[in-house]
Design a protein around this motif. Sequence first.
Motif, PDB file in Angstrom:
ATOM      1  N   LEU A   5      15.244 -12.065  -7.101  1.00 24.75           N
ATOM      2  CA  LEU A   5      15.090 -10.882  -6.258  1.00 24.75           C
ATOM      3  C   LEU A   5      13.756 -10.185  -6.525  1.00 24.75           C
ATOM      4  O   LEU A   5      13.059  -9.777  -5.580  1.00 24.75           O
ATOM      5  CB  LEU A   5      16.255  -9.925  -6.501  1.00 24.75           C
ATOM      6  CG  LEU A   5      16.262  -8.624  -5.685  1.00 24.75           C
ATOM      7  CD1 LEU A   5      16.362  -8.938  -4.188  1.00 24.75           C
ATOM      8  CD2 LEU A   5      17.429  -7.732  -6.117  1.00 24.75           C
ATOM      9  N   PHE A   6      13.401 -10.064  -7.789  1.00 19.23           N
ATOM     10  CA  PHE A   6      12.157  -9.377  -8.146  1.00 19.23           C
ATOM     11  C   PHE A   6      10.936 -10.148  -7.653  1.00 19.23           C
ATOM     12  O   PHE A   6      10.022  -9.589  -7.025  1.00 19.23           O
ATOM     13  CB  PHE A   6      12.113  -9.200  -9.664  1.00 19.23           C
ATOM     14  CG  PHE A   6      10.832  -8.611 -10.169  1.00 19.23           C
ATOM     15  CD1 PHE A   6      10.481  -7.300  -9.889  1.00 19.23           C
ATOM     16  CD2 PHE A   6       9.955  -9.380 -10.922  1.00 19.23           C
ATOM     17  CE1 PHE A   6       9.298  -6.758 -10.345  1.00 19.23           C
ATOM     18  CE2 PHE A   6       8.762  -8.848 -11.385  1.00 19.23           C
ATOM     19  CZ  PHE A   6       8.437  -7.533 -11.098  1.00 19.23           C
ATOM     20  N   LEU A   7      10.902 -11.450  -7.911  1.00 22.80           N
ATOM     21  CA  LEU A   7       9.738 -12.271  -7.551  1.00 22.80           C
ATOM     22  C   LEU A   7       9.596 -12.422  -6.041  1.00 22.80           C
ATOM     23  O   LEU A   7       8.515 -12.212  -5.473  1.00 22.80           O
ATOM     24  CB  LEU A   7       9.862 -13.635  -8.225  1.00 22.80           C
ATOM     25  CG  LEU A   7       8.710 -14.619  -8.033  1.00 22.80           C
ATOM     26  CD1 LEU A   7       7.422 -14.058  -8.609  1.00 22.80           C
ATOM     27  CD2 LEU A   7       9.040 -15.958  -8.712  1.00 22.80           C
ATOM     28  N   CYS A   8      10.690 -12.764  -5.378  1.00 19.57           N
ATOM     29  CA  CYS A   8      10.629 -12.999  -3.934  1.00 19.57           C
ATOM     30  C   CYS A   8      10.426 -11.703  -3.156  1.00 19.57           C
ATOM     31  O   CYS A   8       9.728 -11.686  -2.135  1.00 19.57           O
ATOM     32  CB  CYS A   8      11.907 -13.692  -3.470  1.00 19.57           C
ATOM     33  SG  CYS A   8      12.139 -15.327  -4.215  1.00 19.57           S
ATOM     34  N   GLY A   9      11.011 -10.609  -3.619  1.00 18.93           N
ATOM     35  CA  GLY A   9      10.794  -9.335  -2.948  1.00 18.93           C
ATOM     36  C   GLY A   9       9.344  -8.878  -3.031  1.00 18.93           C
ATOM     37  O   GLY A   9       8.783  -8.363  -2.053  1.00 18.93           O
ATOM     38  N   THR A  10       8.727  -9.073  -4.195  1.00 18.13           N
ATOM     39  CA  THR A  10       7.316  -8.706  -4.344  1.00 18.13           C
ATOM     40  C   THR A  10       6.429  -9.532  -3.421  1.00 18.13           C
ATOM     41  O   THR A  10       5.536  -8.995  -2.742  1.00 18.13           O
ATOM     42  CB  THR A  10       6.873  -8.888  -5.796  1.00 18.13           C
ATOM     43  OG1 THR A  10       7.723  -8.122  -6.655  1.00 18.13           O
ATOM     44  CG2 THR A  10       5.435  -8.449  -5.993  1.00 18.13           C
ATOM     45  N   LEU A  11       6.647 -10.842  -3.366  1.00 13.06           N
ATOM     46  CA  LEU A  11       5.837 -11.705  -2.512  1.00 13.06           C
ATOM     47  C   LEU A  11       6.035 -11.362  -1.039  1.00 13.06           C
ATOM     48  O   LEU A  11       5.060 -11.291  -0.274  1.00 13.06           O
ATOM     49  CB  LEU A  11       6.200 -13.166  -2.774  1.00 13.06           C
ATOM     50  CG  LEU A  11       5.491 -14.197  -1.893  1.00 13.06           C
ATOM     51  CD1 LEU A  11       3.976 -14.124  -2.078  1.00 13.06           C
ATOM     52  CD2 LEU A  11       5.989 -15.610  -2.193  1.00 13.06           C
ATOM     53  N   ALA A  12       7.286 -11.136  -0.603  1.00 10.38           N
ATOM     54  CA  ALA A  12       7.548 -10.826   0.808  1.00 10.38           C
ATOM     55  C   ALA A  12       6.905  -9.502   1.207  1.00 10.38           C
ATOM     56  O   ALA A  12       6.312  -9.386   2.291  1.00 10.38           O
ATOM     57  CB  ALA A  12       9.058 -10.785   1.044  1.00 10.38           C
ATOM     58  N   ALA A  13       6.982  -8.504   0.345  1.00 11.81           N
ATOM     59  CA  ALA A  13       6.393  -7.206   0.673  1.00 11.81           C
ATOM     60  C   ALA A  13       4.876  -7.300   0.789  1.00 11.81           C
ATOM     61  O   ALA A  13       4.275  -6.771   1.739  1.00 11.81           O
ATOM     62  CB  ALA A  13       6.791  -6.183  -0.395  1.00 11.81           C
ATOM     63  N   LEU A  14       4.243  -7.974  -0.153  1.00  8.99           N
ATOM     64  CA  LEU A  14       2.784  -8.094  -0.114  1.00  8.99           C
ATOM     65  C   LEU A  14       2.324  -8.886   1.108  1.00  8.99           C
ATOM     66  O   LEU A  14       1.332  -8.527   1.763  1.00  8.99           O
ATOM     67  CB  LEU A  14       2.284  -8.767  -1.391  1.00  8.99           C
ATOM     68  CG  LEU A  14       2.397  -7.946  -2.684  1.00  8.99           C
ATOM     69  CD1 LEU A  14       1.975  -8.791  -3.882  1.00  8.99           C
ATOM     70  CD2 LEU A  14       1.549  -6.689  -2.596  1.00  8.99           C
ATOM     71  N   HIS A  15       3.048  -9.950   1.437  1.00  5.44           N
ATOM     72  CA  HIS A  15       2.620 -10.815   2.540  1.00  5.44           C
ATOM     73  C   HIS A  15       2.788 -10.122   3.889  1.00  5.44           C
ATOM     74  O   HIS A  15       1.895 -10.217   4.759  1.00  5.44           O
ATOM     75  CB  HIS A  15       3.434 -12.105   2.507  1.00  5.44           C
ATOM     76  CG  HIS A  15       2.791 -13.236   3.255  1.00  5.44           C
ATOM     77  ND1 HIS A  15       1.578 -13.773   2.907  1.00  5.44           N
ATOM     78  CD2 HIS A  15       3.203 -13.930   4.357  1.00  5.44           C
ATOM     79  CE1 HIS A  15       1.255 -14.750   3.731  1.00  5.44           C
ATOM     80  NE2 HIS A  15       2.219 -14.855   4.632  1.00  5.44           N
ATOM     81  N   MET A  16       3.870  -9.421   4.098  1.00  4.26           N
ATOM     82  CA  MET A  16       4.090  -8.750   5.377  1.00  4.26           C
ATOM     83  C   MET A  16       3.210  -7.506   5.522  1.00  4.26           C
ATOM     84  O   MET A  16       2.700  -7.231   6.613  1.00  4.26           O
ATOM     85  CB  MET A  16       5.569  -8.366   5.501  1.00  4.26           C
ATOM     86  CG  MET A  16       6.512  -9.549   5.537  1.00  4.26           C
ATOM     87  SD  MET A  16       6.280 -10.641   6.960  1.00  4.26           S
ATOM     88  CE  MET A  16       6.952  -9.622   8.267  1.00  4.26           C
ATOM     89  N   LEU A  17       3.010  -6.773   4.441  1.00  2.00           N
ATOM     90  CA  LEU A  17       2.158  -5.590   4.511  1.00  2.00           C
ATOM     91  C   LEU A  17       0.695  -5.956   4.719  1.00  2.00           C
ATOM     92  O   LEU A  17      -0.056  -5.183   5.330  1.00  2.00           O
ATOM     93  CB  LEU A  17       2.325  -4.755   3.243  1.00  2.00           C
ATOM     94  CG  LEU A  17       3.678  -4.050   3.077  1.00  2.00           C
ATOM     95  CD1 LEU A  17       3.733  -3.338   1.734  1.00  2.00           C
ATOM     96  CD2 LEU A  17       3.935  -3.060   4.215  1.00  2.00           C
ATOM     97  N   PHE A  18       0.289  -7.099   4.220  1.00  2.00           N
ATOM     98  CA  PHE A  18      -1.099  -7.521   4.424  1.00  2.00           C
ATOM     99  C   PHE A  18      -1.383  -7.767   5.897  1.00  2.00           C
ATOM    100  O   PHE A  18      -2.475  -7.446   6.395  1.00  2.00           O
ATOM    101  CB  PHE A  18      -1.378  -8.775   3.604  1.00  2.00           C
ATOM    102  CG  PHE A  18      -2.786  -9.291   3.726  1.00  2.00           C
ATOM    103  CD1 PHE A  18      -3.859  -8.541   3.256  1.00  2.00           C
ATOM    104  CD2 PHE A  18      -3.048 -10.518   4.314  1.00  2.00           C
ATOM    105  CE1 PHE A  18      -5.159  -9.004   3.373  1.00  2.00           C
ATOM    106  CE2 PHE A  18      -4.339 -10.991   4.421  1.00  2.00           C
ATOM    107  CZ  PHE A  18      -5.403 -10.230   3.951  1.00  2.00           C
ATOM    108  N   LEU A  19      -0.425  -8.307   6.617  1.00  2.00           N
ATOM    109  CA  LEU A  19      -0.614  -8.519   8.059  1.00  2.00           C
ATOM    110  C   LEU A  19      -0.692  -7.179   8.807  1.00  2.00           C
ATOM    111  O   LEU A  19      -1.504  -7.020   9.726  1.00  2.00           O
ATOM    112  CB  LEU A  19       0.531  -9.366   8.604  1.00  2.00           C
ATOM    113  CG  LEU A  19       0.451  -9.762  10.075  1.00  2.00           C
ATOM    114  CD1 LEU A  19      -0.864 -10.451  10.386  1.00  2.00           C
ATOM    115  CD2 LEU A  19       1.628 -10.650  10.457  1.00  2.00           C
TER     116      LEU A  19
END
Length: 343
Positions: free
Chosen positions: A274-288
Amino acid sequence: MSASQGSTNTNTEPWGSFEDNNIIQGSGSAVIDMENMDDTSGSSFEDMGEMHQRMKEEEEVTAEAAAIHPDGVVHFDQLMGKVFLKLLIYLVSTQVWQAGKQQASKAFNLYANIDILRPYFDVEPNQVRNRLIESLIPVRMINFPQKVAGELYGPMMLVFTMVAILLHGMKTSGTVIREGTLMGTAIGTCFGYWLGVSSFIYFLAYLCNAQITMLQMLSLLGYGLFGHCMVLFITYNVHFHSLFYILWLVIGGLSTLRMVAVLISRTVGQTPRLFLCGTLAALHMLFLLYLHFAYHKMVEGILDTLEGPNIPPIQRVARDVPVVASAVVNATIKSIAAVVQSQ
């Protein structure tokens, strides 16, 4: 008999005998016996040079010892200590020089040899095409680690493609730059996100005990930018916010889910996942979101800060002349014309 002896004595007295020569030599003169010299004895100018050099070194050592001990008494221990110190300094300096030379040559060969980077870019075009398509198809398999391509050709080409799309978006948005170029800002943004976020997620994966390497993380995030490129290219040419949000959720969400599925299959435990995947998903979507809404404004703000406000050049503008001023001008012209005609 005596006569013969007398005659012999008279003949040899002017030249002297060998004994006389020895006496004369001892008295300070030098007499060389050419008959006793042998040409095949091996003497040469090189041997004389070596003997002269050896004698000179011995004289230097003796002079140094005499300088240390003016009384003429040379202590063998101190002399050997000084010689040993010089020898040790020479050996250490030579060893350090050789070690530095070897390290420099190894580093030069490492960066100059292109064969080291060849495995990371040796990929066929059809493989790149298949991996681009697979980056938008999440696979629900968490029992076994999913395969991640260990190459950098596709991710690097996607990063450069995103740079070109950002430049196209800046041109179509009407951003005017007096001095400089947008290339450096776009390259810094895209490569900074790719390398920075990959390193950060790899660090978190190391803390969460995820089975992924830095090369695999770079490849995974690089192919994840394919969805961003598609969304930005479409929305920079079709300016509808509703269309952007739809593509952001669909295409951006699919590429993010693909990366999340890979990390879930390579991580053990619910909390680390949850910690690892949530961090990656947030960074990737916010970057767009940042690239679509805030990138242009931030670039304009940075350029205004560095170069000053973007003031357009001075242009001539047609203005209305007041009626009173036009009447005065007309009257002046008529009076001048009357004076000229009267003359």
